[in-house]
Design a protein around this motif. Structure first.
Motif, mmCIF file in Angstrom:
data_model
loop_
_atom_site.group_PDB
_atom_site.id
_atom_site.type_symbol
_atom_site.label_atom_id
_atom_site.label_comp_id
_atom_site.label_asym_id
_atom_site.label_seq_id
_atom_site.Cartn_x
_atom_site.Cartn_y
_atom_site.Cartn_z
ATOM 1 N N GLU A 173 0.815 -1.225 0.000
ATOM 2 C CA GLU A 173 0.000 0.000 0.000
ATOM 3 C C GLU A 173 0.847 1.272 0.000
ATOM 4 O O GLU A 173 0.490 2.253 -0.643
ATOM 5 C CB GLU A 173 -0.966 -0.006 1.191
ATOM 6 C CG GLU A 173 -2.060 -1.042 1.066
ATOM 7 C CD GLU A 173 -2.907 -0.897 -0.196
ATOM 8 O OE1 GLU A 173 -3.250 0.239 -0.567
ATOM 9 O OE2 GLU A 173 -3.224 -1.938 -0.808
ATOM 10 N N GLU A 174 1.960 1.272 0.716
ATOM 11 C CA GLU A 174 2.822 2.455 0.725
ATOM 12 C C GLU A 174 3.360 2.743 -0.680
ATOM 13 O O GLU A 174 3.402 3.885 -1.120
ATOM 14 C CB GLU A 174 3.978 2.247 1.703
ATOM 15 C CG GLU A 174 4.899 3.456 1.818
ATOM 16 C CD GLU A 174 6.041 3.236 2.796
ATOM 17 O OE1 GLU A 174 7.010 4.019 2.726
ATOM 18 O OE2 GLU A 174 5.985 2.289 3.595
ATOM 19 N N LYS A 176 1.883 1.906 -3.459
ATOM 20 C CA LYS A 176 0.746 2.382 -4.261
ATOM 21 C C LYS A 176 0.528 3.872 -4.051
ATOM 22 O O LYS A 176 0.223 4.605 -4.992
ATOM 23 C CB LYS A 176 -0.519 1.602 -3.912
ATOM 24 C CG LYS A 176 -0.531 0.189 -4.461
ATOM 25 C CD LYS A 176 -1.846 -0.514 -4.142
ATOM 26 C CE LYS A 176 -1.846 -1.943 -4.655
ATOM 27 N NZ LYS A 176 -3.113 -2.629 -4.396
ATOM 28 N N GLU A 177 0.706 4.331 -2.816
ATOM 29 C CA GLU A 177 0.553 5.766 -2.547
ATOM 30 C C GLU A 177 1.644 6.574 -3.244
ATOM 31 O O GLU A 177 1.387 7.656 -3.780
ATOM 32 C CB GLU A 177 0.556 6.033 -1.036
ATOM 33 C CG GLU A 177 -0.737 5.655 -0.355
ATOM 34 C CD GLU A 177 -1.955 6.374 -0.925
ATOM 35 O OE1 GLU A 177 -1.912 7.613 -1.074
ATOM 36 O OE2 GLU A 177 -2.966 5.691 -1.225
ATOM 37 N N LYS A 180 0.749 6.717 -6.855
ATOM 38 C CA LYS A 180 -0.330 7.695 -7.032
ATOM 39 C C LYS A 180 0.248 9.112 -7.111
ATOM 40 O O LYS A 180 -0.175 9.920 -7.947
ATOM 41 C CB LYS A 180 -1.326 7.575 -5.880
ATOM 42 C CG LYS A 180 -2.495 8.523 -5.972
ATOM 43 C CD LYS A 180 -3.462 8.296 -4.815
ATOM 44 C CE LYS A 180 -4.599 9.274 -4.843
ATOM 45 N NZ LYS A 180 -5.548 9.036 -3.725
#
Length: 197
Positions: A173-174, A176-177, A180
């Motif tokens: 998730e990190e 993915k951020e 983004k």
């Protein structure tokens, strides 16, 4: 802010992966970027452009100013894009052969890369592909590509916790951020180059 994004045009991004392997981590980054544009990064459409069908660059294949059909189709996709997202693995401190081949085909006259925004993402061991990214930036100078400078995205694919699943999909998730943030910067820079904001 959302009303402002809705009033601006949707930018079309051509995504190119330097690895031809189906479960490539770099291809996984592109899949994740595509998912992000559908879920949380509005105003962008990403099309993955497969470079595996391209023949090795050989000017003997250029006949009367025309290119082989597969090359011309690739060139047209590059030309129609507003900007580019390169997923750039590192091989021997540089970009991969397939990626360089694709870049070279699209740079043949007329150069269809020119004067557009681009971003680079990479997943690799050690430095996360930093040396390949810097080499790609050097290549981009001659092509008149305008790379975003920040944020940079170098992902050490083998460092814990796990970044990818067994199919090469980004699960961290990190990361993915961070991806983004790259997409948002690419969108803003593309609009700025187009004189829209």
């Amino acid at each position: 802010m959302e009303a402002m994004v809705a009033s601006q045009p949707v930018i079309k991004i051509a995504a190119i992966c330097g690895s031809l392997r189906k479960a490539s981590f770099n291809r996984g980054l592109i899949r994740s970027a595509i998912e992000l544009t559908k879920e949380s990064v509005k105003g962008m459409e990403i099309e993955y452009i497969d470079i595996s069908p391209l023949p090795m660059l050989n000017t003997d294949l250029e006949v009367d100013g025309t290119y082989p059909p597969v090359v011309e189709a690739f060139r047209q996709k590059i030309l129609r894009a507003d900007s580019y997202l390169f997923a750039c693995p590192e091989y021997n401190y540089s970009v991969t052969g397939p990626l360089k081949n694709a870049i070279d085909w699209a740079s043949r006259p007329p150069n269809v890369w020119a004067d557009k925004a681009a971003a680079i993402i990479s997943a690799a061991g050690g430095s996360g592909g930093a040396r390949a990214q810097y080499h790609l930036r050097q290549i981009g100078v001659y092509l008149d590509l305008h790379f975003i400078n920040k944020p940079e995205f170098f992902l050490n694919a083998f460092q814990a916790p796990a970044k990818f699943d067994s199919d090469g999909n980004l699960i961290d998730e990190e990361s993915k951020e961070k991806l983004k943030a790259v997409l948002l910067a690419l969108r803003a820079f593309t609009l700025r180059l187009q004189g829209i904001c």
